[in-house]
Design a protein around this motif. Structure first.
Motif, PDB file in Angstrom:
ATOM      1  N   ASP A 129      -0.509   1.385  -5.307  1.00 52.36           N
ATOM      2  CA  ASP A 129      -1.302   0.439  -6.192  1.00 52.36           C
ATOM      3  C   ASP A 129      -2.344   0.450  -5.197  1.00 52.36           C
ATOM      4  O   ASP A 129      -2.374  -0.533  -4.777  1.00 52.36           O
ATOM      5  CB  ASP A 129      -1.353   0.252  -7.191  1.00 52.36           C
ATOM      6  CG  ASP A 129      -0.992  -0.481  -7.807  1.00 52.36           C
ATOM      7  OD1 ASP A 129      -0.978   0.715  -9.083  1.00 52.36           O
ATOM      8  OD2 ASP A 129      -1.961  -1.423  -8.887  1.00 52.36           O
ATOM      9  N   LEU A 130      -3.766   1.023  -5.824  1.00 52.39           N
ATOM     10  CA  LEU A 130      -5.438   0.865  -5.323  1.00 52.39           C
ATOM     11  C   LEU A 130      -5.608  -0.619  -5.861  1.00 52.39           C
ATOM     12  O   LEU A 130      -5.661  -0.483  -7.187  1.00 52.39           O
ATOM     13  CB  LEU A 130      -5.821   1.837  -5.000  1.00 52.39           C
ATOM     14  CG  LEU A 130      -4.983   2.671  -4.492  1.00 52.39           C
ATOM     15  CD1 LEU A 130      -6.339   4.023  -4.643  1.00 52.39           C
ATOM     16  CD2 LEU A 130      -5.040   2.840  -3.242  1.00 52.39           C
ATOM     17  N   ARG A 162       7.687   0.966  -2.974  1.00 53.68           N
ATOM     18  CA  ARG A 162       6.794   0.849  -4.229  1.00 53.68           C
ATOM     19  C   ARG A 162       5.444  -0.534  -3.085  1.00 53.68           C
ATOM     20  O   ARG A 162       5.860  -1.202  -2.963  1.00 53.68           O
ATOM     21  CB  ARG A 162       6.043   0.190  -5.466  1.00 53.68           C
ATOM     22  CG  ARG A 162       7.286  -1.214  -5.503  1.00 53.68           C
ATOM     23  CD  ARG A 162       7.219  -2.376  -5.762  1.00 53.68           C
ATOM     24  NE  ARG A 162       7.968  -3.725  -5.998  1.00 53.68           N
ATOM     25  CZ  ARG A 162       7.140  -4.621  -5.483  1.00 53.68           C
ATOM     26  NH1 ARG A 162       7.060  -3.709  -3.967  1.00 53.68           N
ATOM     27  NH2 ARG A 162       8.187  -5.431  -5.657  1.00 53.68           N
ATOM     28  N   GLN A 163       3.748  -0.239  -2.940  1.00 45.09           N
ATOM     29  CA  GLN A 163       3.622  -0.326  -1.868  1.00 45.09           C
ATOM     30  C   GLN A 163       2.134  -1.383  -2.828  1.00 45.09           C
ATOM     31  O   GLN A 163       1.565   0.229  -3.693  1.00 45.09           O
ATOM     32  CB  GLN A 163       3.435  -0.213  -1.019  1.00 45.09           C
ATOM     33  CG  GLN A 163       5.113   0.186   0.061  1.00 45.09           C
ATOM     34  CD  GLN A 163       4.781   0.554   1.338  1.00 45.09           C
ATOM     35  OE1 GLN A 163       4.157  -0.249   1.581  1.00 45.09           O
ATOM     36  NE2 GLN A 163       5.464   1.763   1.774  1.00 45.09           N
ATOM     37  N   ILE A 164       1.583  -2.161  -2.341  1.00 47.04           N
ATOM     38  CA  ILE A 164      -0.488  -2.203  -2.666  1.00 47.04           C
ATOM     39  C   ILE A 164      -0.564  -2.045  -1.491  1.00 47.04           C
ATOM     40  O   ILE A 164      -0.512  -2.835  -0.500  1.00 47.04           O
ATOM     41  CB  ILE A 164       0.397  -3.108  -3.793  1.00 47.04           C
ATOM     42  CG1 ILE A 164       1.114  -3.341  -5.070  1.00 47.04           C
ATOM     43  CG2 ILE A 164      -1.607  -3.861  -3.828  1.00 47.04           C
ATOM     44  CD1 ILE A 164       1.112  -4.704  -5.528  1.00 47.04           C
ATOM     45  N   LEU A 165      -2.228  -1.862  -1.988  1.00 45.76           N
ATOM     46  CA  LEU A 165      -2.966  -1.682  -0.627  1.00 45.76           C
ATOM     47  C   LEU A 165      -4.660  -2.351  -1.140  1.00 45.76           C
ATOM     48  O   LEU A 165      -5.190  -2.142  -2.702  1.00 45.76           O
ATOM     49  CB  LEU A 165      -3.473  -0.298  -0.989  1.00 45.76           C
ATOM     50  CG  LEU A 165      -4.647   0.583   0.169  1.00 45.76           C
ATOM     51  CD1 LEU A 165      -4.171  -0.622   2.451  1.00 45.76           C
ATOM     52  CD2 LEU A 165      -4.888   1.430   0.678  1.00 45.76           C
ATOM     53  N   TYR A 166      -4.082  -3.551  -0.589  1.00 47.61           N
ATOM     54  CA  TYR A 166      -5.798  -4.340  -0.856  1.00 47.61           C
ATOM     55  C   TYR A 166      -6.682  -3.279  -0.634  1.00 47.61           C
ATOM     56  O   TYR A 166      -6.918  -3.537   0.558  1.00 47.61           O
ATOM     57  CB  TYR A 166      -5.550  -6.312  -0.939  1.00 47.61           C
ATOM     58  CG  TYR A 166      -4.627  -5.908  -1.596  1.00 47.61           C
ATOM     59  CD1 TYR A 166      -4.714  -6.357  -2.818  1.00 47.61           C
ATOM     60  CD2 TYR A 166      -2.881  -6.279  -1.428  1.00 47.61           C
ATOM     61  CE1 TYR A 166      -3.939  -7.183  -4.168  1.00 47.61           C
ATOM     62  CE2 TYR A 166      -1.775  -6.600  -2.520  1.00 47.61           C
ATOM     63  CZ  TYR A 166      -2.790  -7.717  -3.987  1.00 47.61           C
ATOM     64  OH  TYR A 166      -1.681  -7.482  -4.604  1.00 47.61           O
ATOM     65  N   LEU A 175      -2.038  -3.378   3.423  1.00 48.05           N
ATOM     66  CA  LEU A 175      -0.668  -2.916   3.203  1.00 48.05           C
ATOM     67  C   LEU A 175       0.469  -4.505   2.585  1.00 48.05           C
ATOM     68  O   LEU A 175       0.255  -5.113   3.266  1.00 48.05           O
ATOM     69  CB  LEU A 175      -0.293  -2.281   3.626  1.00 48.05           C
ATOM     70  CG  LEU A 175       1.011  -1.264   2.817  1.00 48.05           C
ATOM     71  CD1 LEU A 175       0.848  -0.780   1.647  1.00 48.05           C
ATOM     72  CD2 LEU A 175       1.717  -0.496   3.983  1.00 48.05           C
ATOM     73  N   ASP A 176       0.449  -4.457   1.151  1.00 52.99           N
ATOM     74  CA  ASP A 176       1.520  -5.410   0.507  1.00 52.99           C
ATOM     75  C   ASP A 176       2.352  -4.564   0.964  1.00 52.99           C
ATOM     76  O   ASP A 176       2.699  -4.655  -0.251  1.00 52.99           O
ATOM     77  CB  ASP A 176       0.574  -6.148   0.042  1.00 52.99           C
ATOM     78  CG  ASP A 176       2.007  -7.556  -0.450  1.00 52.99           C
ATOM     79  OD1 ASP A 176       3.049  -7.459   0.472  1.00 52.99           O
ATOM     80  OD2 ASP A 176       1.500  -8.440  -1.127  1.00 52.99           O
ATOM     81  N   ASN A 177       4.151  -4.554   0.662  1.00 51.49           N
ATOM     82  CA  ASN A 177       4.812  -4.200   0.744  1.00 51.49           C
ATOM     83  C   ASN A 177       6.110  -5.004   0.844  1.00 51.49           C
ATOM     84  O   ASN A 177       6.941  -5.226   0.039  1.00 51.49           O
ATOM     85  CB  ASN A 177       4.984  -2.965   1.336  1.00 51.49           C
ATOM     86  CG  ASN A 177       5.206  -3.486   2.972  1.00 51.49           C
ATOM     87  OD1 ASN A 177       5.276  -5.109   3.374  1.00 51.49           O
ATOM     88  ND2 ASN A 177       6.122  -2.761   3.598  1.00 51.49           N
ATOM     89  N   THR A 178       6.219  -6.490   0.263  1.00 53.25           N
ATOM     90  CA  THR A 178       6.426  -7.226   0.622  1.00 53.25           C
ATOM     91  C   THR A 178       7.186  -7.330  -1.225  1.00 53.25           C
ATOM     92  O   THR A 178       6.446  -7.320  -2.322  1.00 53.25           O
ATOM     93  CB  THR A 178       6.078  -9.142   0.365  1.00 53.25           C
ATOM     94  OG1 THR A 178       5.229  -8.679  -0.673  1.00 53.25           O
ATOM     95  CG2 THR A 178       5.191  -8.890   1.607  1.00 53.25           C
ATOM     96  N   ILE A 179       8.663  -7.850  -1.405  1.00 50.21           N
ATOM     97  CA  ILE A 179       9.070  -7.865  -2.419  1.00 50.21           C
ATOM     98  C   ILE A 179       9.055  -9.407  -2.990  1.00 50.21           C
ATOM     99  O   ILE A 179       9.630 -10.482  -1.877  1.00 50.21           O
ATOM    100  CB  ILE A 179      10.438  -6.701  -2.266  1.00 50.21           C
ATOM    101  CG1 ILE A 179      11.192  -6.172  -2.852  1.00 50.21           C
ATOM    102  CG2 ILE A 179      11.123  -7.411  -3.906  1.00 50.21           C
ATOM    103  CD1 ILE A 179      11.822  -5.247  -2.208  1.00 50.21           C
TER     104      ILE A 179
END
Length: 180
Positions: A129-130, A162-166, A175-179
């Motif tokens: 997710d961007l 699932r990962q988030i790219l800020y 990259l934030d892939n923390t749960i």
């Protein structure tokens, strides 16, 4: 499943001759995670910027018509975000499997468009997710919802994450892939 119509709050789909309406994942999350203290003008500007960046990345990745991205067509605010994405992709070597993929879940009663489905960021298939704004707790819920919609829709048993790219206005990406 066929996408019939979209509104700012929902999607209408058809499956097996029946029509269903699902609220957007983001609409459901807005009920739980409010953005109090942020002016409506600031939220609207951030939403417009996010849409422009998503569109540019979609074109960078080939777009629907294969035309690619014309960097000169971008408003001055957008290129640093897209460059951050391009640099991050080059650095990590991930591969885009799908982009702006419509997914829905009858089980959870929601639908949305996941930004990217990628391979190569981890040892699994990832929903990426961007984001162009500040980190928010709802972002993890949004990416998780897209992942669960994708699993249900495809019947996938494959290990997924699932990962988030800020993306930042200075051309950086985190990259934030923390749960959470």
């Amino acid at each position: 499943m066929t996408l019939l119509d979209t509104t700012p709050a929902s999607y209408r789909v058809e499956k097996d001759g029946k029509s269903y309406e699902f609220p957007r994942v983001t609409s459901v999350l807005s009920l739980v995670h409010r953005f109090d203290g942020i002016s409506l003008d600031a939220l609207e500007h951030a939403a417009e910027r996010g849409l422009a960046v998503h569109r540019a990345i979609w074109l960078l990745e080939g777009g629907g018509d294969g035309s690619g991205l014309d960097w000169g067509s971008l408003t001055p605010e957008v290129p640093p975000y897209v460059q951050g994405y391009a640099d991050f992709k080059r650095m990590t070597g991930f591969r885009v499997v799908a982009r702006e993929l419509f997914v829905c879940s009858r089980r959870y009663g929601v639908a949305g468009r996941l930004d990217l489905l990628v391979e190569g960021l981890s040892k699994r298939l990832d929903v990426l997710d961007l984001k162009t704004g500040a980190a928010h707790p709802a972002h993890h819920l949004q990416a998780s919802a897209y992942l669960e919609c994708y699993r249900e829709q495809t019947g996938s048993k494959r290990a997924m994450g699932r990962q988030i790219l800020y993306l930042r206005d200075a051309g950086a990406a985190r990259l934030d892939n923390t749960i959470k």
